[in-house]
Design an enzyme around this catalytic site. Structure first.
Site, short mmCIF file in Angstrom:
data_model
loop_
_atom_site.label_atom_id
_atom_site.label_comp_id
_atom_site.label_asym_id
_atom_site.label_seq_id
_atom_site.Cartn_x
_atom_site.Cartn_y
_atom_site.Cartn_z
CG ASP A 32 -1.79 1.17 1.36
OD1 ASP A 32 -2.43 1.33 2.42
OD2 ASP A 32 -1.87 1.94 0.39
CG ASP A 217 -3.44 4.72 -2.17
OD1 ASP A 217 -4.44 5.14 -1.56
OD2 ASP A 217 -2.81 3.70 -1.84
#
Ligand SMILES: O=C(CCCl)NNC1=[NH+]CCN1
Length: 328
Positions: A32, A217
């Site tokens: 992440d 992201d």
């Protein structure tokens, strides 16, 4: 040293899960770039919050408890987790951190319990937003970067098939043409950059605005852009509409979806229309759009829908961080 690890998509490419060895255990973690904590399901959790996930064994010989350290995190989608902290050896595809902060969950939100393919998260944003108290801990990348052949990592995410992350090197077989680099603003702890104009469909430039500041992201499934760009896109999708019950733009699953070209660092990157059909809504043969409005999030997010269209290089080799994109 270098590392190379497969990135396996969950259903609908919702997240990408990678095998990580922690001590003598292998856990499958969601990498992440939108957060900075390495946390794992653990034996400290109530069984009611675990649904088949592998639990980090805090009693293993190599796990050293960091007494008095705790963590609690909440994500942009409202999910969250909390727990205590250990140090252990963490190996990602050959890149090894001998004493990495491993955040053992004592509780996780329902989104994580029901995400049966993920045993936790491995944060790759900047350590400035690590959520451990009383002292923030370094991310895996920050822990190992000085020992890497080059201080960078790359993401090659694929639709419906295995991609990869590399640590310490760029895999030139993963992209075509040249890499376009642009400056990163990490003042909010993210891989922030500035995106320019956009064009819907292969026609001439039909955009009027520019996108502006954005973050890359891998932990966010979709692409969230300013309203003007999103409305311009769906104006080209017959039968599309904003569904308050579904919480976003939907369209007939048979709709023809235009591509979206976004200018970054002066280069146009094309996201194919197929990337914007995210998943069936489950009603009326409509599908949920992979492009949604950024209102209410506070960020423009280039999530997996965009990152699947490019090869992305998260680069700290220059002193100041930069991000690179190349067509794939
Ligand atoms: O929390 C965010 C958005 C940052 Cl603006 N991305 N990372 C993530 N991890 C799990 C869900 N989402």
């Amino acid at each position: 040293q270098t590392g190379t690890v497969a990135a396996n998509p969950e259903q609908y490419d919702q997240a990408y899960i990678c095998p990580v060895t922690i001590g003598s255990q292998t856990l499958h973690l969601d990498f992440d770039t939108g957060s900075s904590d390495l946390w794992v399901f653990s034996n400290l959790m109530p069984s009611s919050e675990v649904d088949g996930q592998t639990e980090f064994n805090t009693n293993s010989a190599g796990a050293t408890k960091k007494d008095g350290y705790t963590w609690s995190i909440s994500y942009g989608d409202g999910s969250g987790a909390s727990g205590v902290v250990y140090a252990d050896t963490v190996n990602v595809g050959g890149a090894t951190a001998t004493s990495q902060a491993v955040e053992a969950a004592t509780s996780v939100s329902s989104e994580f319990t029901s995400d049966t393919g993920s045993d936790g998260l491995l944060g790759l944003a900047f350590s400035s937003i690590n959520q451990v108290k009383p002292t923030p801990q370094t991310t895996f990348f920050d822990t190992v970067k000085s020992s890497l052949e080059a201080e960078l990592f790359t993401a090659d995410l694929q639709s419906n098939g295995p991609g990869s992350y590399t640590f310490g090197y760029i895999d030139s077989s993963k992209y075509t043409g040249s890499i376009t680099y642009t400056a990163v603003d990490n003042s909010q702890g993210f891989w922030g950059f500035t995106a320019g104009g956009y064009t819907v469909g292969g026609g001439g430039s039909n955009s009027t605005g520019t996108i502006g500041s954005a973050i890359a992201d891998t932990g966010t499934s979709l692409m969230y852009l300013p309203t003007a760009a999103v409305q311009s896109y769906y104006s080209q999708v017959s039968g599309s509409s904003y569904s308050s019950s579904q919480g976003g733009y939907i369209f007939p699953c048979s709709a023809s979806l235009p591509s979206l070209t976004v200018s970054i660092g002066g280069h146009g990157f094309v996201v194919p229309g197929s990337n914007f059909n995210y998943s069936p809504t489950g009603s009326g043969n409509t599908c949920f759009g992979g492009l949604q409005e950024n209102t209410g999030i506070g960020f423009t997010i280039f999530g997996d829908v965009f990152l699947r269209a490019v090869y992305a290089i998260f680069d700290e080799t220059q002193g100041s961080p930069r991000i690179g994109f190349a067509a794939q």
